[in-house]
Scaffold this active site. Structure first.
Site, PDB file in Angstrom:
ATOM      1  NE  ARG A 112      -7.640  -8.904   0.049  1.00  0.00           N
ATOM      2  CZ  ARG A 112      -7.216  -7.711  -0.323  1.00  0.00           C
ATOM      3  NH1 ARG A 112      -6.523  -7.472  -0.396  1.00  0.00           N
ATOM      4  NH2 ARG A 112      -6.859  -7.970  -1.637  1.00  0.00           N
ATOM      5  CE  LYS A 163      -4.358  -2.260   1.117  1.00  0.00           C
ATOM      6  NZ  LYS A 163      -5.149  -2.453   2.165  1.00  0.00           N
TER       7      LYS A 163
HETATM    8  N1  PMM Z   1      -7.173  -4.303   0.924  1.00  0.00           N
HETATM    9  C1  PMM Z   1      -7.411  -4.098  -0.528  1.00  0.00           C
HETATM   10  C2  PMM Z   1      -8.658  -4.853  -1.071  1.00  0.00           C
HETATM   11  N2  PMM Z   1      -9.163  -5.765   0.095  1.00  0.00           N
HETATM   12  N3  PMM Z   1      -9.409  -6.756   1.404  1.00  0.00           N
HETATM   13  C3  PMM Z   1      -9.823  -6.007   3.201  1.00  0.00           C
HETATM   14  N4  PMM Z   1      -9.849  -7.265   3.543  1.00  0.00           N
HETATM   15  N5  PMM Z   1      -8.507  -5.697   3.554  1.00  0.00           N
HETATM   16  C4  PMM Z   1      -7.917  -4.911   3.178  1.00  0.00           C
HETATM   17  O1  PMM Z   1      -7.459  -4.082   3.317  1.00  0.00           O
HETATM   18  C5  PMM Z   1      -8.244  -5.056   1.440  1.00  0.00           C
HETATM   19  C6  PMM Z   1      -9.184  -5.709   0.914  1.00  0.00           C
HETATM   20  C7  PMM Z   1      -6.941  -3.228  -1.759  1.00  0.00           C
HETATM   21  O2  PMM Z   1      -5.382  -4.060  -2.171  1.00  0.00           O
HETATM   22  P1  PMM Z   1      -5.487  -4.576  -3.615  1.00  0.00           P
HETATM   23  O3  PMM Z   1      -6.263  -3.898  -4.495  1.00  0.00           O
HETATM   24  O4  PMM Z   1      -3.997  -4.532  -3.380  1.00  0.00           O
HETATM   25  O5  PMM Z   1      -5.625  -5.592  -3.448  1.00  0.00           O
END
Ligand code: PMM
Length: 268
Positions: free
Chosen positions: A249, A208
């Site tokens: 995650r 991030k």
């Molecule tokens: N961040 C993203 C997408 N899904 N789900 C959860 N539970 N927590 C998060 O922090 C989260 C998520 C955005 O990140 P990406 O686009 O790299 O998947």
């Protein structure tokens, strides 16, 4: 042992061009590789939630994720669906997903909580204040961890009222969602307030922007490249594990697996 959710984003920008089947095959192969590297859950998403990301409809989203979910479930992988659309959540659970991961905690789609209750799936509630197009306008906090915990508690109450058993809930403070730079660090410092809510805690720092900003500060001449952001993610994963989170995650499962093994060895 802290769980590792491996991210499988089935979005056109995640994979180079080529037909839909190629995308499905690549996404499945990627998921299987993450599973072999130690992912305890594969989190499948068909719509990017990144800042400024374009919205796609549930039909396109389902066309992307359902074949991937079916194949990964058939291969024995525990699967979560990353969506804020109720219809996609229902279809994904029908295809074999066990967990609905909703970064909006039920706020984006008024039908979500009832849909999850109906499926009987586990439900990950993210802290959220609005769609990515304007979420930074909502990043106002006096004490971020306390306010995030308070808002998550309201969402937990809504979920329980809709008939989702408390034992099925997972909470996620939503790193980067309506939080700017330093607010994310303040939130991580206050993780015990999120852990104190009771449900299992999931956290997503992977690659991030706030990590990239800190890396740029550490070495202004160097690009905050993907390997550097994955290393930073592994460090935050180890520290989050120490703070008592249930799962992290991440994109790079192997790096986080190693970091967690080292952190757990330290703890004895
Ligand atoms: N961040 C993203 C997408 N899904 N789900 C959860 N539970 N927590 C998060 O922090 C989260 C998520 C955005 O990140 P990406 O686009 O790299 O998947």
């Amino acid at each position: 042992m802290t769980g590792i959710w491996g991210i499988v984003n089935v979005t056109p920008d995640s994979f180079s061009d080529g037909g839909r089947y190629l995308d499905v095959d690549r996404a499945v192969a990627h998921g299987l590789r993450l599973r072999a590297e130690g992912a305890t859950v594969l989190d499948i998403g068909g719509e990017s939630t990144r800042p400024g990301a374009e919205r796609v409809g549930p039909d396109v989203e389902q066309e992307r994720v359902l074949p991937v979910i079916e194949q990964l479930v058939a291969a024995g992988a525990p699967v979560s669906i990353d969506t804020f659309n109720a219809a996609t959540a229902t279809a994904a659970v029908r295809a074999g997903a066990r967990i609905v991961n909703d970064v909006s905690g039920g706020l984006a789609d008024p039908d979500m909580l009832a849909a999850v209750a109906e499926t009987g799936a586990d439900y990950a509630i993210g802290h959220w204040r609005g769609f990515s197009s304007d979420m930074y306008a909502q990043a106002e906090y006096r004490r971020v961890a306390r306010e995030v915990a308070g808002e998550l508690k309201e969402r937990m109450g809504d979920a329980a009222a809709a008939g989702i058993a408390p034992s099925r809930l997972i909470v996620d403070p939503g790193i980067g969602f309506a939080k700017a730079g330093a607010q994310n660090w303040e939130l991580l410092r206050g993780l015990d307030e999120i852990v104190a809510l009771g449900p299992r805690v999931l956290i997503g720092t992977s690659r991030k922007r706030f990590l990239a900003e800190t890396l740029r500060h550490a070495a202004p001449e160097e690009e905050a490249s993907e390997p550097r952001r994955d290393l930073a993610t592994a460090v935050t994963s180890a520290l989050a594990a120490r703070a008592g989170v249930w799962a992290v995650r991440v994109h790079d499962v192997a790096a986080t697996r190693d970091a967690l093994a080292i952190a757990h060895a330290w703890e004895g």
